[in-house]
Design an enzyme around this catalytic site. Structure first.
Site, PDB file in Angstrom:
ATOM      1  N   ARG A  22       0.831  -1.216   0.000  1.00  0.00           N
ATOM      2  CA  ARG A  22       0.000   0.000   0.000  1.00  0.00           C
ATOM      3  C   ARG A  22       0.867   1.267   0.000  1.00  0.00           C
ATOM      4  O   ARG A  22       0.987   1.940  -1.011  1.00  0.00           O
ATOM      5  CB  ARG A  22      -0.933  -0.034   1.217  1.00  0.00           C
ATOM      6  CG  ARG A  22      -2.068   0.974   1.166  1.00  0.00           C
ATOM      7  CD  ARG A  22      -1.671   2.397   1.472  1.00  0.00           C
ATOM      8  NE  ARG A  22      -1.040   2.571   2.789  1.00  0.00           N
ATOM      9  CZ  ARG A  22      -0.494   3.720   3.189  1.00  0.00           C
ATOM     10  NH1 ARG A  22      -0.465   4.780   2.392  1.00  0.00           N
ATOM     11  NH2 ARG A  22       0.074   3.822   4.371  1.00  0.00           N
ATOM     12  N   ASP A  23       1.523   1.549   1.101  1.00  0.00           N
ATOM     13  CA  ASP A  23       2.274   2.816   1.174  1.00  0.00           C
ATOM     14  C   ASP A  23       3.403   2.792   0.149  1.00  0.00           C
ATOM     15  O   ASP A  23       3.741   3.818  -0.439  1.00  0.00           O
ATOM     16  CB  ASP A  23       2.857   2.998   2.587  1.00  0.00           C
ATOM     17  CG  ASP A  23       3.145   4.457   2.929  1.00  0.00           C
ATOM     18  OD1 ASP A  23       2.974   5.319   2.048  1.00  0.00           O
ATOM     19  OD2 ASP A  23       3.537   4.727   4.072  1.00  0.00           O
ATOM     20  N   CYS A 247       4.507   9.098  -0.069  1.00  0.00           N
ATOM     21  CA  CYS A 247       3.105   9.525  -0.193  1.00  0.00           C
ATOM     22  C   CYS A 247       3.012  10.485  -1.365  1.00  0.00           C
ATOM     23  O   CYS A 247       3.787  11.437  -1.452  1.00  0.00           O
ATOM     24  CB  CYS A 247       2.658  10.210   1.101  1.00  0.00           C
ATOM     25  SG  CYS A 247       1.016  10.939   0.954  1.00  0.00           S
ATOM     26  N   ASN A 256       9.047   4.122   3.219  1.00  0.00           N
ATOM     27  CA  ASN A 256       9.203   3.760   4.630  1.00  0.00           C
ATOM     28  C   ASN A 256      10.542   3.071   4.781  1.00  0.00           C
ATOM     29  O   ASN A 256      11.111   2.562   3.820  1.00  0.00           O
ATOM     30  CB  ASN A 256       8.129   2.753   5.047  1.00  0.00           C
ATOM     31  CG  ASN A 256       6.759   3.348   5.004  1.00  0.00           C
ATOM     32  OD1 ASN A 256       6.189   3.485   3.941  1.00  0.00           O
ATOM     33  ND2 ASN A 256       6.247   3.720   6.154  1.00  0.00           N
TER      34      ASN A 256
END
Ligand code: HMG
Ligand code: MG
Length: 310
Positions: A22-23, A247, A256
Site C-alpha cells: 500500500r504505502d 506519499c 518507509n
C-alpha cells in the site's frame, strides 16, 4: 527535555506491519499489475509477516495506483493468523473494505492542517467526523480500527508540528473508537530525541500494545528512530519491503524504512520477529524486479550481493 530511559529493557518481540503493497506501491508512477501486487502479498506472508497493509480504498482520481484495490483483495490468499488491512478515508472506502472482508481498516488523520487539506481535501476536524462512522461501522463488523497520525514529526507544507497538535489528534482518534494509534513521520524528518518526546506523550494516552511507529527514511533517520522507540518499550512498527514508496501528497518523501533493514537490526539485537530474512529478501528482489530497479534496502542489496558471490 525528558530524561533518556537508561534501564528500560528492550522488547523481546517486535511486530512488523508490512505496508509495502500500500504505502510502497501507492507512489509508483508506472503501472503495477494487480497480479504482481497479489504475488508480493503472498511472498510477504510466506516470509512470516502476520500483518500486511494490502491496498487503499481511496479515490482513483487521487491515487490511481490503488484503483485495483478490489481485484487485489479478491486475489490474495487469506491464511489464518495473517491480518490484512486497507486504508479507508470515508464510508465509500469502508464499503469496499467490508465487501473485501478486510480484517482491519486504517483511518488516517494529519497533525497538520495543511497536510490534511492536501491529502484528503478537508480539515482535521472534518476528517475526524468522516472517520467517526467508519470506525463505528468497522467495530460493528468486528474489524479492527488502526489510526495513523500523519506529519507527527513535521509537515511538508507547514514545517514544524507541535507535540500538542499530535497529542490532540491522538486523543480525537481514540475518542471515535480507534483501537490502535500509529505515529507517522510522513516525510522522514524526525530525529531520535524528538521521536521519543512525541512517543512519550502518546504513551500517556495509548497502551504500548496498541501504539506503533511509522517512519519514512527520507533523511536516513528511520532505523535510529526505531531504536529510540525500542528504548521506550514500543514494539510495533510499520515498514515497507524493499524500502518502496512514499506519499503522493508529500513530495520528496521517500519510502518507509525497509522491512529487511528493520529485521536485520532486530535480529541483531536478539529481538524475535517471526520473519525469515532470506524469504523477505526474495520478496524484495521480486517486487524490485517487477519495477525494474534494485531494492532501496541496504540489507537486501548486501545479502543479494553475498548470494551472488557464494
Ligand atoms: P474529494 O474529491 O474531496 O471527495 O476527495 P468527494 O467525496 O468529493 O468525491 C470525489 C470523487 O471521488 C467522487 O467520484 C467519489 O465517488 C469518489 P466522482 O463522482 O467524481 O466520479 N470517491 C471515492 N472513490 C473511491 N473510493 C473512495 C472514494 N471517496 C470518494 N473511498 C478523498 C476526498 C478522501 C476521497 C480523496 O482526497 C482521497 O481519496 N484521498 C486519499 C489520498 C491518499 O490515499 N493518500 C495517501 C495515503 S495517506 C499516507 O500515505 C500516509 C500514511 O502512510 C501515514 C504517513 O506516512 O503519514 C497512512
Ligand atoms: Mg506513510
Amino acid at each position: 527535555m525528558s530524561p533518556m530511559p537508561l534501564n528500560t529493557p528492550l522488547p523481546t518481540h517486535v511486530t512488523l506491519v508490512d505496508v509495502g503493497p500500500r504505502d510502497g506501491l501507492q507512489n509508483e508512477a508506472q503501472p503495477v499489475a494487480a497480479a504482481d501486487k497479489v504475488a508480493l502479498v503472498h511472498r510477504l506472508q510466506d516470509a512470516g509477516l502476520r500483518e500486511i497493509e494490502v491496498t487503499s480504498y481511496v479515490s482513483p482520481k487521487w491515487v490511481p495506483q490503488m484503483a485495483d484495490a478490489a481485484e487485489v483483495m479478491a486475489g490474495i490468499r487469506r491464511p489464518a493468523g495473517v491480518r490484512h488491512s486497507v486504508l479507508t478515508p470515508n464510508m465509500k472506502g469502508f464499503e469496499g473494505a467490508l465487501a473485501a472482508r478486510a480484517d482491519e481498516v486504517v483511518i488516517f488523520a494529519a497533525a497538520s492542517e495543511a497536510f490534511s487539506q492536501r491529502n484528503i481535501n478537508c480539515s482535521i476536524a472534518e476528517s475526524i467526523e468522516r472517520f467517526r462512522p467508519v470506525a463505528e461501522a468497522a467495530r460493528a463488523h468486528g474489524m479492527k480500527v488502526r489510526a495513523a497520525v500523519s506529519c507527527a514529526l513535521g509537515c511538508p507544507y507547514q514545517g514544524e508540528v507541535p507535540i500538542a497538535a499530535v497529542d490532540d489528534v491522538v486523543q480525537r482518534l481514540l475518542d471515535i473508537g480507534s483501537d490502535h494509534i500509529g505515529i507517522a513521520d510522513t516525510i522522514g524528518v524526525g530525529t531520535a530525541q524528538r521521536v521519543q518526546r512525541v512517543m512519550e506523550a502518546a504513551m500517556k494516552r495509548v497502551p504500548l500494545a496498541e501504539l506503533s511507529g511509522h517512519f519514512h527514511d527520507t533523511y536516513g533517520q528511520a532505523l535510529t528512530n526505531i531504536y529510540a522507540c525500542l528504548e521506550l518499550g514500543i514494539h510495533t512498527f510499520d515498514a515497507s519491503v524493499a524500502g518502496l514508496g512514499g506519499c503522493p501528497y508529500a513530495k520528496g518523501a521517500t519510502g518507509n524504512v525497509a522491512t529487511e533493514d528493520v529485521v536485520y537490526l532486530l535480529h541483531g539485537l536478539g529481538i524475535a520477529t517471526g520473519i525469515d530474512l532470506d524469504k523477505l529478501v526474495d520478496a524484495a528482489a521480486f517486487i524490485s524486479g517487477a519495477l525494474g530497479r534494485k531494492p532501496v534496502s541496504r540489507v537486501a542489496n548486501a545479502l543479494l550481493a553475498k548470494r551472488q558471490n557464494t
